[in-house]
Structure formats: C-alpha cells, structure tokens
Design a protein around this motif. Sequence first.
Motif, short mmCIF file in Angstrom:
data_model
loop_
_atom_site.label_atom_id
_atom_site.label_comp_id
_atom_site.label_asym_id
_atom_site.label_seq_id
_atom_site.Cartn_x
_atom_site.Cartn_y
_atom_site.Cartn_z
N GLY A 1 45.12 46.37 28.15
CA GLY A 1 46.53 46.17 28.60
C GLY A 1 46.59 45.86 29.92
N VAL A 2 45.85 46.02 30.71
CA VAL A 2 46.09 45.51 32.15
C VAL A 2 45.06 44.56 32.50
N GLY A 3 44.65 43.75 31.61
CA GLY A 3 43.90 42.51 31.71
C GLY A 3 42.33 42.74 32.14
N ILE A 4 41.59 44.04 31.77
CA ILE A 4 40.31 44.15 31.87
C ILE A 4 39.70 44.26 30.81
N LYS A 5 38.40 43.46 30.79
CA LYS A 5 37.52 43.86 29.38
C LYS A 5 36.53 44.99 29.74
N CYS B 1 31.34 52.58 33.93
CA CYS B 1 31.85 51.55 33.13
C CYS B 1 31.61 50.06 33.63
N ARG B 2 31.34 49.21 32.86
CA ARG B 2 31.35 47.72 33.47
C ARG B 2 32.79 47.22 32.78
N LEU B 3 33.54 46.48 34.17
CA LEU B 3 34.68 46.30 33.86
C LEU B 3 34.76 44.65 34.30
N TRP B 4 35.22 43.84 33.46
CA TRP B 4 35.48 42.35 33.81
C TRP B 4 36.81 42.13 33.77
N ASP B 5 37.48 41.20 34.67
CA ASP B 5 38.69 40.36 34.56
C ASP B 5 38.92 39.97 33.32
N VAL B 6 39.46 39.78 32.39
CA VAL B 6 39.88 38.94 30.95
C VAL B 6 39.67 37.76 31.16
N LYS B 7 40.48 37.31 32.38
CA LYS B 7 40.55 35.66 32.46
C LYS B 7 39.52 35.04 33.47
N THR B 8 39.21 35.98 34.28
CA THR B 8 38.33 35.21 35.34
C THR B 8 36.73 35.78 35.32
N ASP C 1 37.23 47.38 47.17
CA ASP C 1 38.17 46.68 46.68
C ASP C 1 38.20 46.58 45.33
N ALA C 2 37.41 46.34 44.68
CA ALA C 2 37.00 46.41 43.19
C ALA C 2 37.66 47.63 42.55
N TYR C 3 37.45 48.57 42.86
CA TYR C 3 37.85 50.02 42.31
C TYR C 3 39.32 50.20 42.63
N THR C 4 39.73 49.56 43.83
CA THR C 4 41.13 49.79 44.09
C THR C 4 41.97 48.94 43.11
N GLU C 5 41.49 47.64 42.72
CA GLU C 5 41.97 46.82 42.02
C GLU C 5 42.19 47.52 40.76
N VAL C 6 41.29 48.16 39.97
CA VAL C 6 41.40 48.88 38.73
C VAL C 6 42.53 49.84 38.90
N ALA C 7 42.38 50.79 40.01
CA ALA C 7 43.30 51.64 40.18
C ALA C 7 44.75 51.06 40.18
N ARG C 8 44.98 50.14 40.82
CA ARG C 8 46.21 49.45 41.20
C ARG C 8 46.82 49.02 39.67
N ARG C 9 45.93 48.39 38.88
CA ARG C 9 46.42 47.82 37.61
C ARG C 9 46.93 48.85 36.87
N LEU C 10 46.22 49.86 36.72
CA LEU C 10 46.44 51.38 35.90
C LEU C 10 47.85 51.83 36.42
N GLY C 11 48.23 51.41 37.73
CA GLY C 11 49.49 52.23 38.19
C GLY C 11 49.22 53.34 39.00
N LEU C 12 48.03 53.65 39.50
CA LEU C 12 47.51 54.74 39.96
C LEU C 12 47.80 54.63 41.61
N MET C 13 48.01 53.29 42.02
CA MET C 13 48.20 53.14 43.51
C MET C 13 49.46 52.17 43.77
#
Length: 254
Positions: free
Chosen positions: A169-173, A203-210, A228-240
Amino acid sequence: MAPRRKKIYEGKAKILYEGTEPGTLVQYFKDDATAFNAQKKAVVEGKGVLNNRLSEFFMNGLTNIGVPNHFIRRINMREQLIRQVEIVPLEVIVRNFAAGSLSKRLGLEEGTLLPRPIVEYSFKNDELGDPMVSEEYIIAFGWATQQDLDDIVSLALRVNDFLSGVFYGVGIKLIDFKIEIGRIWDNDYMRLIVADEISPDSCRLWDVKTGQKLDKDVFRRDLGNLADAYTEVARRLGLMPANATSIHKPTAIN
C-alpha cells in the motif's frame, strides 16, 4: 538515582530487562547494526528509536487483526513493554520472492516471484550461524511438536498477508522476513504468539517501482546509508513527517 535494572538477555540489536509488572520484560532497541552473524558491525545513530516505533506499529496492527503477539505498549523512544515468553529456538522465515541465501542455494535470480510463500526454519544459535533445519529435525530434537509447527506456519502466513498488504500500500514489496515465536501459558493452556520484533532489520523490503533496497541489505552490501533507508520506510508508513530525510533526529518520530 533510579535503581539499576536487571538485565535478562542481550542480543545483537536489543537488550531485555526485567519488566515493571509480573510476567513482563522491557525490550530496549540498540543502535547497533550487524551482518554476517555479527562479523560486520556498525552503530547507526537513531536506528533503535525507529525500530522501536516500527515494531510497535506492526505489532499493534497484528493485534487489530487477531494475531497474538508479545507487545503490550511502548514505554519511551527506545523501550517497549512486552509479555515474557519462552522462545521457540527457531527463526521462522517467510519468502515471497527469491533473495539472499535462497537465490544462492537454488541459483534463482534475486526478485524472482516464488510459486507461493515458502516457510522455512533456522536453528537459533549464533555460534553455529543459525543453520537451516527441516521439520524432521525440529520434531526429533523436541524444539516443537507437529501441532506447534502447524500453528507456527498458520501464524507466519497470517503475518505475511498483513505485512505484504501494508507494505504494498505504500509502494514497498515484501521480499521476505523472519519472526520468532514464543510460548505463553494461560493456566494450563499453552499458546504460541509472535515475539521479538518486526522491523526493517528483520524484513527484506524493495521499492515496487525501482527495486531500491530499504532494509538491512543496504548495510550488508554497502548500498548507501542505512538510516536513510529505514527513515524512508517510516515516512511512507506515516510514522515520520513527509519531509523527513534522516533518523539522526529522533525527536521527529511520532
């Protein structure tokens, strides 16, 4: 001066202290990053703060859909109160796409969609490098019964369904993840529940598009800044905040 707490256990990324209530523990998230069975180590400022918040988010989500887990509440930025459990000595791994050791073992290109989610196990033993084990080993050595394993697979697949949906739902596979399972007793009745943590560490998490990696492989493979990678995950989930760029400023986390 606050009384010194009793340390129960210290792992690579977390410390467990005696809890404030009977049957509980305090789980403290460290900033340490490790890979290759701790052969590669670093301190990533703020990682523990973020993983504490992310694990709270996922465990609460599991509670909301009826998947039992050890989480009670977050205490502060680095600590959460959890139920004390007897850990089943297994790492339960769920794979949706080929990556890491599975790609090496079977010669599959990383990112190959698997025919169905695959559940596998490794024996929790750092000295041995957490070797893979079959159900036959698990039952023979008494680590879990066949009924336990049936329940563990059911739990693992429910966690997979939940996490896959949240991340997509936030563009992560969700490529794969690992969880631990604990035993608790209600009077004479034993139950299995999800324990440990759920975070980009596990977890292994990849951006759906890139295909950009947003997990600990960034550290394992020197692909950039882990914070930066972990921050991006939190940002997409609305936690930052949407404009957050780093977890080096932990006060920005909700």
